[in-house]
Design an enzyme around this catalytic site. Structure first.
Site, PDB file in Angstrom:
ATOM      1  N   ASP A 127      -6.097   2.316  10.896  1.00  0.00           N
ATOM      2  CA  ASP A 127      -7.064   1.699  10.600  1.00  0.00           C
ATOM      3  C   ASP A 127      -6.883   1.246  11.815  1.00  0.00           C
ATOM      4  O   ASP A 127      -7.402   2.804  12.678  1.00  0.00           O
ATOM      5  CB  ASP A 127      -7.637   0.998  10.685  1.00  0.00           C
ATOM      6  CG  ASP A 127      -8.203   0.767   9.942  1.00  0.00           C
ATOM      7  OD1 ASP A 127      -9.461   1.560  10.077  1.00  0.00           O
ATOM      8  OD2 ASP A 127      -9.179  -0.400   9.866  1.00  0.00           O
ATOM      9  N   PHE A 182     -14.498   2.846   4.281  1.00  0.00           N
ATOM     10  CA  PHE A 182     -13.641   1.950   3.427  1.00  0.00           C
ATOM     11  C   PHE A 182     -12.891   3.450   1.810  1.00  0.00           C
ATOM     12  O   PHE A 182     -13.874   3.895   1.223  1.00  0.00           O
ATOM     13  CB  PHE A 182     -13.669   0.936   2.720  1.00  0.00           C
ATOM     14  CG  PHE A 182     -13.128   0.072   2.458  1.00  0.00           C
ATOM     15  CD1 PHE A 182     -11.818  -0.470   2.673  1.00  0.00           C
ATOM     16  CD2 PHE A 182     -12.924  -0.669   0.753  1.00  0.00           C
ATOM     17  CE1 PHE A 182     -11.270  -1.417   2.411  1.00  0.00           C
ATOM     18  CE2 PHE A 182     -11.540  -0.933  -0.013  1.00  0.00           C
ATOM     19  CZ  PHE A 182     -10.554  -1.090   1.064  1.00  0.00           C
ATOM     20  N   VAL A 183     -11.409   3.028   1.944  1.00  0.00           N
ATOM     21  CA  VAL A 183     -11.214   3.737   0.733  1.00  0.00           C
ATOM     22  C   VAL A 183     -10.592   3.065   0.143  1.00  0.00           C
ATOM     23  O   VAL A 183      -9.367   1.925   0.084  1.00  0.00           O
ATOM     24  CB  VAL A 183     -10.394   5.533   0.947  1.00  0.00           C
ATOM     25  CG1 VAL A 183     -11.164   5.953   2.142  1.00  0.00           C
ATOM     26  CG2 VAL A 183      -9.229   4.357   2.270  1.00  0.00           C
ATOM     27  N   GLU A 236       3.220   4.711   5.925  1.00  0.00           N
ATOM     28  CA  GLU A 236       2.951   3.103   6.143  1.00  0.00           C
ATOM     29  C   GLU A 236       1.161   3.725   4.747  1.00  0.00           C
ATOM     30  O   GLU A 236       1.236   5.190   5.098  1.00  0.00           O
ATOM     31  CB  GLU A 236       1.911   3.356   7.445  1.00  0.00           C
ATOM     32  CG  GLU A 236       1.423   1.579   7.410  1.00  0.00           C
ATOM     33  CD  GLU A 236       0.311   0.888   7.026  1.00  0.00           C
ATOM     34  OE1 GLU A 236       0.396   0.761   5.648  1.00  0.00           O
ATOM     35  OE2 GLU A 236       0.600  -0.270   7.498  1.00  0.00           O
ATOM     36  N   ASP A 237       0.203   3.288   4.730  1.00  0.00           N
ATOM     37  CA  ASP A 237      -0.699   3.761   3.746  1.00  0.00           C
ATOM     38  C   ASP A 237      -1.531   4.464   4.236  1.00  0.00           C
ATOM     39  O   ASP A 237      -2.411   5.814   4.324  1.00  0.00           O
ATOM     40  CB  ASP A 237      -1.415   2.937   2.674  1.00  0.00           C
ATOM     41  CG  ASP A 237      -1.750   1.705   2.917  1.00  0.00           C
ATOM     42  OD1 ASP A 237      -1.567   1.552   4.452  1.00  0.00           O
ATOM     43  OD2 ASP A 237      -2.280   0.518   2.489  1.00  0.00           O
ATOM     44  N   ASP A 285      -5.243  -0.585  -1.742  1.00  0.00           N
ATOM     45  CA  ASP A 285      -6.399  -0.664  -2.846  1.00  0.00           C
ATOM     46  C   ASP A 285      -8.055  -2.391  -2.436  1.00  0.00           C
ATOM     47  O   ASP A 285      -8.216  -1.555  -1.242  1.00  0.00           O
ATOM     48  CB  ASP A 285      -5.797  -3.169  -3.254  1.00  0.00           C
ATOM     49  CG  ASP A 285      -5.945  -3.130  -2.341  1.00  0.00           C
ATOM     50  OD1 ASP A 285      -5.127  -3.409  -1.470  1.00  0.00           O
ATOM     51  OD2 ASP A 285      -5.796  -5.226  -2.545  1.00  0.00           O
ATOM     52  N   GLY A 329       0.720  -1.157  -0.118  1.00  0.00           N
ATOM     53  CA  GLY A 329       0.187   0.202  -0.204  1.00  0.00           C
ATOM     54  C   GLY A 329       0.871   1.273  -0.184  1.00  0.00           C
ATOM     55  O   GLY A 329       0.651   2.257  -0.318  1.00  0.00           O
ATOM     56  N   LYS A 335      -7.480   6.697  10.484  1.00  0.00           N
ATOM     57  CA  LYS A 335      -8.912   7.052  10.695  1.00  0.00           C
ATOM     58  C   LYS A 335      -9.669   6.862  12.458  1.00  0.00           C
ATOM     59  O   LYS A 335      -8.775   5.929  12.522  1.00  0.00           O
ATOM     60  CB  LYS A 335      -9.536   5.746  10.394  1.00  0.00           C
ATOM     61  CG  LYS A 335      -9.459   5.450   8.556  1.00  0.00           C
ATOM     62  CD  LYS A 335     -10.216   4.219   8.622  1.00  0.00           C
ATOM     63  CE  LYS A 335      -9.896   3.913   6.567  1.00  0.00           C
ATOM     64  NZ  LYS A 335     -10.990   3.000   6.697  1.00  0.00           N
ATOM     65  N   ARG A 340      -5.584   0.753  -6.823  1.00  0.00           N
ATOM     66  CA  ARG A 340      -3.817   1.245  -6.282  1.00  0.00           C
ATOM     67  C   ARG A 340      -3.489   2.325  -7.254  1.00  0.00           C
ATOM     68  O   ARG A 340      -2.841   2.848  -6.478  1.00  0.00           O
ATOM     69  CB  ARG A 340      -3.350   0.050  -5.840  1.00  0.00           C
ATOM     70  CG  ARG A 340      -3.181  -0.816  -4.784  1.00  0.00           C
ATOM     71  CD  ARG A 340      -1.862  -1.871  -4.798  1.00  0.00           C
ATOM     72  NE  ARG A 340      -1.631  -3.085  -4.263  1.00  0.00           N
ATOM     73  CZ  ARG A 340      -1.896  -3.026  -2.287  1.00  0.00           C
ATOM     74  NH1 ARG A 340      -2.510  -2.298  -1.910  1.00  0.00           N
ATOM     75  NH2 ARG A 340      -2.317  -3.629  -2.565  1.00  0.00           N
TER      76      ARG A 340
HETATM   77  P1  5GP Z   1      -4.809  -1.315  10.820  1.00  0.00           P
HETATM   78  O1  5GP Z   1      -3.218  -2.779  11.121  1.00  0.00           O
HETATM   79  O2  5GP Z   1      -4.381   0.029  11.372  1.00  0.00           O
HETATM   80  O3  5GP Z   1      -5.905  -2.045  11.486  1.00  0.00           O
HETATM   81  O4  5GP Z   1      -4.866  -1.562   9.363  1.00  0.00           O
HETATM   82  C1  5GP Z   1      -3.976  -1.568   8.442  1.00  0.00           C
HETATM   83  C2  5GP Z   1      -4.157  -1.843   7.121  1.00  0.00           C
HETATM   84  O5  5GP Z   1      -4.940  -2.209   6.596  1.00  0.00           O
HETATM   85  C3  5GP Z   1      -3.624  -0.700   5.970  1.00  0.00           C
HETATM   86  O6  5GP Z   1      -1.892  -1.142   5.796  1.00  0.00           O
HETATM   87  C4  5GP Z   1      -4.161  -1.182   4.586  1.00  0.00           C
HETATM   88  O7  5GP Z   1      -3.676  -2.317   3.707  1.00  0.00           O
HETATM   89  C5  5GP Z   1      -5.171  -1.554   5.273  1.00  0.00           C
HETATM   90  N1  5GP Z   1      -6.943  -0.916   5.622  1.00  0.00           N
HETATM   91  C6  5GP Z   1      -6.953  -0.762   6.550  1.00  0.00           C
HETATM   92  N2  5GP Z   1      -8.314   0.660   6.537  1.00  0.00           N
HETATM   93  C7  5GP Z   1      -8.523   0.927   5.131  1.00  0.00           C
HETATM   94  C8  5GP Z   1      -8.809   0.956   4.075  1.00  0.00           C
HETATM   95  O8  5GP Z   1      -9.896   2.412   4.081  1.00  0.00           O
HETATM   96  N3  5GP Z   1      -8.589   0.980   2.350  1.00  0.00           N
HETATM   97  C9  5GP Z   1      -7.741   0.100   2.339  1.00  0.00           C
HETATM   98  N4  5GP Z   1      -8.077  -0.067   0.843  1.00  0.00           N
HETATM   99  N5  5GP Z   1      -7.060  -0.497   3.116  1.00  0.00           N
HETATM  100  C10 5GP Z   1      -7.265  -0.400   4.278  1.00  0.00           C
END
Ligand code: 5GP
Length: 178
Positions: free
Chosen positions: A106, A155-156, A102-103, A162, A48, A134, A168
């Site tokens: 969440d 969700f984006v 990071e992208d 992706d 990402g 977020k 992407r």
């Molecule tokens: P976390 O561990 O913070 O819950 O999630 C991180 C990973 O979840 C990100 O690197 C990404 O790959 C995925 N992710 C979380 N939210 C989104 C979203 O809204 N869209 C997409 N495409 N991936 C997300």
């Protein structure tokens, strides 16, 4: 800008490529100021972060290096809550100033996991950069040091993010249409 279809879902325009580029330039300038005289190592989280990393890198004028790590934590449009390290960093990062790139943050599970793993390798410092954050979904007491945009929990896709492998390559960021 029109909506886009990715697999079976429709996404609406959310953050334009222009706005993203302006914000990434600001983040690059902030990193330049914060790391004056240092040589940070930016560690991108595959897949990402590739587009954010490539753009951010070009806005950092001072010397810096890059590397990549790969983890998987997400399937479809809902977090699995599990984090697995798939591909690690093999270089010696002892005493280095690390910026994880990071992208999106969440729940923060991936960020906390990565920070813990990298800490074990005794870097001089660790900071965290993400294009999207977020805050409402966060399950940990962390806040990324460099944040592109704080967004609501929808969700984006686009700009490296992706939906099941696709989307992407969209230059703008799109939000799932409810
Ligand atoms: P976390 O561990 O913070 O819950 O999630 C991180 C990973 O979840 C990100 O690197 C990404 O790959 C995925 N992710 C979380 N939210 C989104 C979203 O809204 N869209 C997409 N495409 N991936 C997300």
């Amino acid at each position: 800008m029109p909506d886009v279809n990715v697999h079976d879902k429709t996404f609406s325009p959310f953050i334009t490529a222009d706005l993203i580029q302006k914000r990434v330039a600001e983040l690059g300038a902030a990193i330049d100021t914060d790391y004056a005289g240092k040589k940070p190592l930016l560690i991108g989280v595959l897949n990402g972060s590739v587009i954010f990393m490539a753009d951010l890198l070009r806005h950092i004028k001072s010397a810096c290096e890059i590397g990549f790590i790969r983890v998987s934590s997400y399937h479809g449009t809902e977090s699995s809550g599990k984090v697995r390290n798939v591909m690690g960093i093999n270089d010696d990062i002892t005493g280095r100033d690390i910026i994880i790139v990071e992208d999106i943050v969440d729940t923060g599970d991936t960020a906390v996991y990565l920070i813990d793993e990298i800490k074990k390798k005794n870097p001089a410092s660790i900071k965290f950069a993400t294009i999207l954050f977020k805050p409402t979904a966060l399950r940990h007491a962390i806040k990324p040091d460099y944040i592109g945009f704080e967004i609501p929990p929808a969700f984006v896709v686009g700009y490296g993010l992706d939906y099941d492998g696709l989307g992407r390559n969209l230059a703008d960021i799109y939000q799932l249409k409810s």
